[in-house]
Motif scaffolding. Structure first.
Motif, PDB file in Angstrom:
ATOM      1  N   GLN A 230       0.809  -1.212   0.000  1.00  0.00           N
ATOM      2  CA  GLN A 230       0.000   0.000   0.000  1.00  0.00           C
ATOM      3  C   GLN A 230       0.846   1.267   0.000  1.00  0.00           C
ATOM      4  O   GLN A 230       0.391   2.311  -0.471  1.00  0.00           O
ATOM      5  CB  GLN A 230      -0.925   0.003   1.224  1.00  0.00           C
ATOM      6  N   VAL A 231       2.062   1.187   0.530  1.00  0.00           N
ATOM      7  CA  VAL A 231       2.899   2.384   0.610  1.00  0.00           C
ATOM      8  C   VAL A 231       4.018   2.314  -0.432  1.00  0.00           C
ATOM      9  O   VAL A 231       4.498   1.231  -0.784  1.00  0.00           O
ATOM     10  CB  VAL A 231       3.511   2.560   2.020  1.00  0.00           C
ATOM     11  N   LYS A 232       4.405   3.471  -0.909  1.00  0.00           N
ATOM     12  CA  LYS A 232       5.473   3.539  -1.899  1.00  0.00           C
ATOM     13  C   LYS A 232       6.811   3.210  -1.246  1.00  0.00           C
ATOM     14  O   LYS A 232       7.001   3.370  -0.040  1.00  0.00           O
ATOM     15  CB  LYS A 232       5.524   4.936  -2.519  1.00  0.00           C
ATOM     16  N   GLN A 233       7.756   2.773  -2.096  1.00  0.00           N
ATOM     17  CA  GLN A 233       9.073   2.408  -1.585  1.00  0.00           C
ATOM     18  C   GLN A 233       9.773   3.589  -0.925  1.00  0.00           C
ATOM     19  O   GLN A 233      10.429   3.445   0.099  1.00  0.00           O
ATOM     20  CB  GLN A 233       9.940   1.860  -2.724  1.00  0.00           C
ATOM     21  N   THR A 234       9.605   4.795  -1.523  1.00  0.00           N
ATOM     22  CA  THR A 234      10.257   5.978  -0.951  1.00  0.00           C
ATOM     23  C   THR A 234       9.726   6.268   0.453  1.00  0.00           C
ATOM     24  O   THR A 234      10.467   6.715   1.329  1.00  0.00           O
ATOM     25  CB  THR A 234      10.035   7.202  -1.837  1.00  0.00           C
ATOM     26  N   THR A 235       8.436   5.998   0.669  1.00  0.00           N
ATOM     27  CA  THR A 235       7.843   6.232   1.990  1.00  0.00           C
ATOM     28  C   THR A 235       8.389   5.248   3.013  1.00  0.00           C
ATOM     29  O   THR A 235       8.793   5.630   4.118  1.00  0.00           O
ATOM     30  CB  THR A 235       6.315   6.105   1.918  1.00  0.00           C
ATOM     31  N   SER A 236       8.423   3.975   2.659  1.00  0.00           N
ATOM     32  CA  SER A 236       8.919   2.974   3.610  1.00  0.00           C
ATOM     33  C   SER A 236      10.400   3.186   3.902  1.00  0.00           C
ATOM     34  O   SER A 236      10.839   3.023   5.050  1.00  0.00           O
ATOM     35  CB  SER A 236       8.678   1.564   3.073  1.00  0.00           C
ATOM     36  N   GLU A 237      11.166   3.573   2.890  1.00  0.00           N
ATOM     37  CA  GLU A 237      12.590   3.827   3.116  1.00  0.00           C
ATOM     38  C   GLU A 237      12.786   5.019   4.058  1.00  0.00           C
ATOM     39  O   GLU A 237      13.664   4.997   4.933  1.00  0.00           O
ATOM     40  CB  GLU A 237      13.300   4.082   1.788  1.00  0.00           C
ATOM     41  N   ALA A 238      11.966   6.064   3.876  1.00  0.00           N
ATOM     42  CA  ALA A 238      12.069   7.235   4.743  1.00  0.00           C
ATOM     43  C   ALA A 238      11.712   6.883   6.178  1.00  0.00           C
ATOM     44  O   ALA A 238      12.347   7.352   7.133  1.00  0.00           O
ATOM     45  CB  ALA A 238      11.159   8.349   4.228  1.00  0.00           C
ATOM     46  N   LEU A 239      10.697   6.044   6.351  1.00  0.00           N
ATOM     47  CA  LEU A 239      10.303   5.636   7.704  1.00  0.00           C
ATOM     48  C   LEU A 239      11.369   4.739   8.340  1.00  0.00           C
ATOM     49  O   LEU A 239      11.671   4.857   9.528  1.00  0.00           O
ATOM     50  CB  LEU A 239       8.957   4.910   7.660  1.00  0.00           C
ATOM     51  N   ARG A 240      11.943   3.843   7.542  1.00  0.00           N
ATOM     52  CA  ARG A 240      13.014   2.993   8.068  1.00  0.00           C
ATOM     53  C   ARG A 240      14.226   3.819   8.486  1.00  0.00           C
ATOM     54  O   ARG A 240      14.914   3.490   9.449  1.00  0.00           O
ATOM     55  CB  ARG A 240      13.424   1.950   7.031  1.00  0.00           C
TER      56      ARG A 240
END
Length: 278
Positions: A230-240
């Motif tokens: 559901q979330v874009k890769q850029t979003t998950s990378e930023a959260l990580r």
């Protein structure tokens, strides 16, 4: 220091990471008794404060009066380390309202804002700062994390009230520059947003399955939401990235961050909410 001196400011306070300057006003004509006390070495701090008040009275309302620099150690995502410099400009009108009696209903706050913004831009240019964000006032800066339609939507969801509560608490803390409480609330808001999404969209109650605070924690929740696609890769990378950034240390009360970094967390929270619920 050279730039500020050339622009007519003198040092008011110089700490390790906070410097404050005040406009160097032409002193009003000194009274006979003050000149006499000064001549014989009897002028004290109270007399000096009185002279500062007199100087403030003759300063234009819209003129920048005090300028504060905060030097905040920072690391960037590419590994570089350095400082973010937050600069606050306070117009004479603000100090007049705080220190002087009288009626300022004819004062023009918008003029003071324009003049202070211009002063900050000029200082940044002269010093050679790279500007991360254009000057703003607190009133201009307070935009809620949750749009009204998303707020109404979350109110209908299980655990949605936790998301809205932490988002509102974080926004309020940030509004008053309470950095650590803002970080903590934004991080909890992100966690509850993922929990809420799973409950409503995936029909899985992570609280019942694992118990909040006894499960996989922030990193585990990010992994779970990545699995949904559901979330874009850029979003998950930023959260990580938050797990290794200074903001995560500050969340656990082990470090300091700047207001700019907190706003990045707020932006990540907003993007996550859009991708999950809109």
């Amino acid at each position: 220091m050279d730039v500020m001196a050339r622009r007519g400011y003198e040092v008011l306070h110089k700490g390790q990471r906070v410097w404050e300057y005040m406009l160097q006003n032409p002193q009003p004509s000194l009274g006979f008794w003050w000149r006499l006390k000064q001549a014989v070495g009897l002028a004290d701090e109270a007399d000096t404060a009185d002279q500062a008040i007199e100087a403030l009275k003759v300063t234009r309302d819209n003129h920048p009066y005090r300028i504060k620099f905060r030097f905040i150690p920072t690391s960037w995502e590419n590994g570089d380390e350095g400082y973010i410099v937050e600069v606050e400009c306070i117009p004479a009108l603000r100090d007049k309202l705080d220190q002087l009696g009288g009626d300022f209903k004819d004062a023009d706050p918008k003029s003071a804002v324009r003049t202070c913004k211009s002063e900050l831009r000029d200082i940044a240019t002269e010093v050679g700062f790279s500007t991360l964000r254009e000057p703003f006032t607190r009133a201009e800066n307070h935009e809620p994390t949750l749009e009204q339609h998303l707020r109404k939507q979350l109110q209908e969801y299980k655990y949605g009230s936790y998301v809205t509560q932490f988002a509102d608490d974080a926004d309020e803390a940030l509004r008053y520059s309470l950095i650590r409480p803002a970080i903590t609330a934004y991080v909890h808001g992100i966690e509850w947003a993922i929990i809420c999404y799973y409950a409503e969209m995936e029909n899985r109650d992570l609280i019942e399955e694992e118990g909040y605070g006894r499960g996989e924690g922030f990193k585990g929740l990010i992994s779970k939401v990545e699995e949904t696609g559901q979330v874009k890769q850029t979003t998950s990378e930023a959260l990580r990235q938050m797990n290794t950034e200074r903001v995560w240390m500050a969340h656990h009360k082990e470090g300091e961050v700047s207001e700019i970094e907190v706003r990045r967390i707020k932006q990540r929270f907003s993007i996550l909410l859009e991708e999950l619920f809109l």
